[in-house]
Design a protein around this motif. Structure first.
Motif, PDB file in Angstrom:
ATOM      1  N   LYS A 299      -1.194  11.948   6.919  1.00 28.40           N
ATOM      2  CA  LYS A 299      -2.979  12.228   6.769  1.00 28.40           C
ATOM      3  C   LYS A 299      -2.668  13.947   6.560  1.00 28.40           C
ATOM      4  N   GLY A 300      -1.902  14.353   7.319  1.00 32.94           N
ATOM      5  CA  GLY A 300      -2.106  16.173   7.271  1.00 32.94           C
ATOM      6  C   GLY A 300      -1.284  16.382   6.003  1.00 32.94           C
ATOM      7  N   SER A 301      -0.394  15.782   5.544  1.00 35.05           N
ATOM      8  CA  SER A 301       0.549  16.229   4.250  1.00 35.05           C
ATOM      9  C   SER A 301      -0.524  15.877   2.904  1.00 35.05           C
TER      10      SER A 301
ATOM     11  N   LEU B 244      -4.942   8.857  -2.780  1.00 34.05           N
ATOM     12  CA  LEU B 244      -4.107   8.734  -1.840  1.00 34.05           C
ATOM     13  C   LEU B 244      -4.908   8.745  -0.428  1.00 34.05           C
ATOM     14  N   HIS B 245      -6.040   9.412  -0.618  1.00 32.83           N
ATOM     15  CA  HIS B 245      -6.976   9.508   0.603  1.00 32.83           C
ATOM     16  C   HIS B 245      -7.486   7.940   1.150  1.00 32.83           C
ATOM     17  N   GLU B 246      -7.635   7.183  -0.276  1.00 35.09           N
ATOM     18  CA  GLU B 246      -8.097   5.748  -0.207  1.00 35.09           C
ATOM     19  C   GLU B 246      -6.857   4.880   0.216  1.00 35.09           C
ATOM     20  N   ASP B 247      -5.739   5.446  -0.057  1.00 33.07           N
ATOM     21  CA  ASP B 247      -4.539   4.604   0.113  1.00 33.07           C
ATOM     22  C   ASP B 247      -4.002   4.639   1.531  1.00 33.07           C
ATOM     23  N   ILE B 248      -4.249   5.926   2.129  1.00 35.64           N
ATOM     24  CA  ILE B 248      -4.017   6.119   3.560  1.00 35.64           C
ATOM     25  C   ILE B 248      -4.998   5.362   4.321  1.00 35.64           C
ATOM     26  N   ALA B 249      -6.203   5.084   4.130  1.00 34.54           N
ATOM     27  CA  ALA B 249      -7.090   4.570   4.724  1.00 34.54           C
ATOM     28  C   ALA B 249      -6.781   2.942   4.895  1.00 34.54           C
ATOM     29  N   SER B 250      -6.144   2.630   3.652  1.00 36.12           N
ATOM     30  CA  SER B 250      -5.742   1.035   3.512  1.00 36.12           C
ATOM     31  C   SER B 250      -4.488   1.052   4.247  1.00 36.12           C
ATOM     32  N   ILE B 251      -3.670   1.739   4.321  1.00 37.89           N
ATOM     33  CA  ILE B 251      -2.543   1.687   5.373  1.00 37.89           C
ATOM     34  C   ILE B 251      -2.908   1.588   6.607  1.00 37.89           C
ATOM     35  N   ASP B 252      -3.638   2.703   6.952  1.00 37.00           N
ATOM     36  CA  ASP B 252      -4.108   2.670   8.352  1.00 37.00           C
ATOM     37  C   ASP B 252      -4.642   1.314   8.984  1.00 37.00           C
ATOM     38  N   PHE B 253      -5.926   0.863   8.031  1.00 30.63           N
ATOM     39  CA  PHE B 253      -6.417  -0.419   8.335  1.00 30.63           C
ATOM     40  C   PHE B 253      -5.327  -1.579   8.318  1.00 30.63           C
ATOM     41  N   ALA B 254      -4.487  -1.794   7.498  1.00 31.03           N
ATOM     42  CA  ALA B 254      -3.474  -3.079   7.566  1.00 31.03           C
ATOM     43  C   ALA B 254      -2.623  -2.747   8.509  1.00 31.03           C
ATOM     44  N   TRP B 255      -1.887  -1.487   9.122  1.00 29.29           N
ATOM     45  CA  TRP B 255      -1.187  -1.110  10.242  1.00 29.29           C
ATOM     46  C   TRP B 255      -1.826  -1.574  11.373  1.00 29.29           C
ATOM     47  N   LYS B 256      -3.043  -1.268  11.676  1.00 23.21           N
ATOM     48  CA  LYS B 256      -3.909  -1.696  12.908  1.00 23.21           C
ATOM     49  C   LYS B 256      -4.030  -3.277  12.957  1.00 23.21           C
ATOM     50  N   LYS B 257      -4.188  -4.103  11.768  1.00 28.98           N
ATOM     51  CA  LYS B 257      -4.274  -5.286  11.796  1.00 28.98           C
ATOM     52  C   LYS B 257      -2.819  -5.933  12.415  1.00 28.98           C
TER      53      LYS B 257
ATOM     54  N   PHE C 226       0.628  -1.434  -0.082  1.00 26.15           N
ATOM     55  CA  PHE C 226       0.138  -0.399   0.055  1.00 26.15           C
ATOM     56  C   PHE C 226       0.794   1.334  -0.070  1.00 26.15           C
ATOM     57  N   VAL C 227       2.026   1.136   0.720  1.00 24.70           N
ATOM     58  CA  VAL C 227       2.816   2.441   0.585  1.00 24.70           C
ATOM     59  C   VAL C 227       3.416   2.631  -0.419  1.00 24.70           C
ATOM     60  N   THR C 228       3.832   1.396  -1.239  1.00 30.17           N
ATOM     61  CA  THR C 228       4.499   1.770  -2.543  1.00 30.17           C
ATOM     62  C   THR C 228       3.460   2.282  -3.599  1.00 30.17           C
ATOM     63  N   LEU C 229       2.370   1.575  -3.765  1.00 25.74           N
ATOM     64  CA  LEU C 229       1.288   2.098  -4.615  1.00 25.74           C
ATOM     65  C   LEU C 229       1.089   3.676  -4.227  1.00 25.74           C
ATOM     66  N   SER C 230       0.947   4.071  -2.897  1.00 27.48           N
ATOM     67  CA  SER C 230       0.772   5.480  -2.492  1.00 27.48           C
ATOM     68  C   SER C 230       2.091   6.382  -2.827  1.00 27.48           C
ATOM     69  N   ILE C 231       3.274   5.875  -3.046  1.00 26.56           N
ATOM     70  CA  ILE C 231       4.303   6.614  -3.665  1.00 26.56           C
ATOM     71  C   ILE C 231       4.018   7.118  -5.130  1.00 26.56           C
ATOM     72  N   GLU C 232       3.677   5.884  -5.790  1.00 30.14           N
ATOM     73  CA  GLU C 232       3.228   5.862  -7.025  1.00 30.14           C
ATOM     74  C   GLU C 232       2.236   7.134  -7.334  1.00 30.14           C
ATOM     75  N   HIS C 233       1.067   7.168  -6.697  1.00 28.03           N
ATOM     76  CA  HIS C 233       0.006   7.966  -6.629  1.00 28.03           C
ATOM     77  C   HIS C 233       0.353   9.312  -6.355  1.00 28.03           C
TER      78      HIS C 233
ATOM     79  N   THR D  73       4.485  14.354   1.604  1.00 19.55           N
ATOM     80  CA  THR D  73       3.874  13.067   1.632  1.00 19.55           C
ATOM     81  C   THR D  73       4.881  11.967   1.143  1.00 19.55           C
ATOM     82  N   LEU D  74       5.780  12.226   0.251  1.00 20.91           N
ATOM     83  CA  LEU D  74       7.006  11.525  -0.234  1.00 20.91           C
ATOM     84  C   LEU D  74       7.709  11.132   0.958  1.00 20.91           C
ATOM     85  N   ILE D  75       8.197  12.370   1.705  1.00 22.08           N
ATOM     86  CA  ILE D  75       9.126  11.952   2.742  1.00 22.08           C
ATOM     87  C   ILE D  75       8.375  10.980   3.820  1.00 22.08           C
ATOM     88  N   GLU D  76       7.223  11.325   4.016  1.00 20.99           N
ATOM     89  CA  GLU D  76       6.535  10.397   5.272  1.00 20.99           C
ATOM     90  C   GLU D  76       6.426   8.844   4.790  1.00 20.99           C
ATOM     91  N   LEU D  77       6.067   8.937   3.385  1.00 21.83           N
ATOM     92  CA  LEU D  77       6.013   7.515   2.807  1.00 21.83           C
ATOM     93  C   LEU D  77       7.403   6.563   3.007  1.00 21.83           C
TER      94      LEU D  77
END
Length: 121
Positions: free
Chosen positions: A94-96, A56-69, A40-47, A105-109
């Motif tokens: 999320k803020g960036s 990216l809003h969808e990707d961050i939700a996916s990353i957050d969901f996966a991380w919580k799992k 998900f992070v790699t996909l977010s970098i491409e987006h 965003t790229l730095i955080e990813l």
């Protein structure tokens, strides 16, 4: 028999604890496609590179969901600070994304990827 049990229980218990403590590398791997944080992070970098902020809003939700799992599986085999660092990265991400700041965003990813690699070292 009583003496055997008195030796076996502590040995089995210590073995289980050691396996849990050293099993972080296995436990952080995704067991389902919905738990693959790095994908998900790699996909977010491409987006981010093409500045597709809606995706990216969808990707961050996916990353957050996966991380919580992943957190409950690895919480005993990694340091709390390492989990906290990734949580901070997600909050800043999320803020960036909300401000549509490409460089931030790229730095955080990329920092999430680095912190992910450091989880089990």
């Amino acid at each position: 028999m009583k003496k055997f049990i008195s030796f076996a229980i502590p040995i089995v218990t210590l073995t289980i604890f050691v396996l849990v403590m050293l099993g972080g590398n296995y436990l952080k791997k995704p067991h389902k496609p919905s738990e693959d944080v790095i994908a998900f992070v790699t996909l977010s970098i491409e987006h981010t590179k093409v500045e597709n902020w809606d995706k990216l809003h969808e990707d961050i939700a996916s990353i957050d969901f996966a991380w919580k799992k992943i957190i409950p599986r690895i919480q005993y085999s990694v340091e709390t600070d390492e989990i906290y660092n990734i949580n901070l990265n997600l909050a800043r991400l999320k803020g960036s994304i909300a401000s549509e700041d490409k460089s931030s965003t790229l730095i955080e990813l990329n920092e999430i990827i680095e912190n992910w690699d450091e989880l089990t070292r």
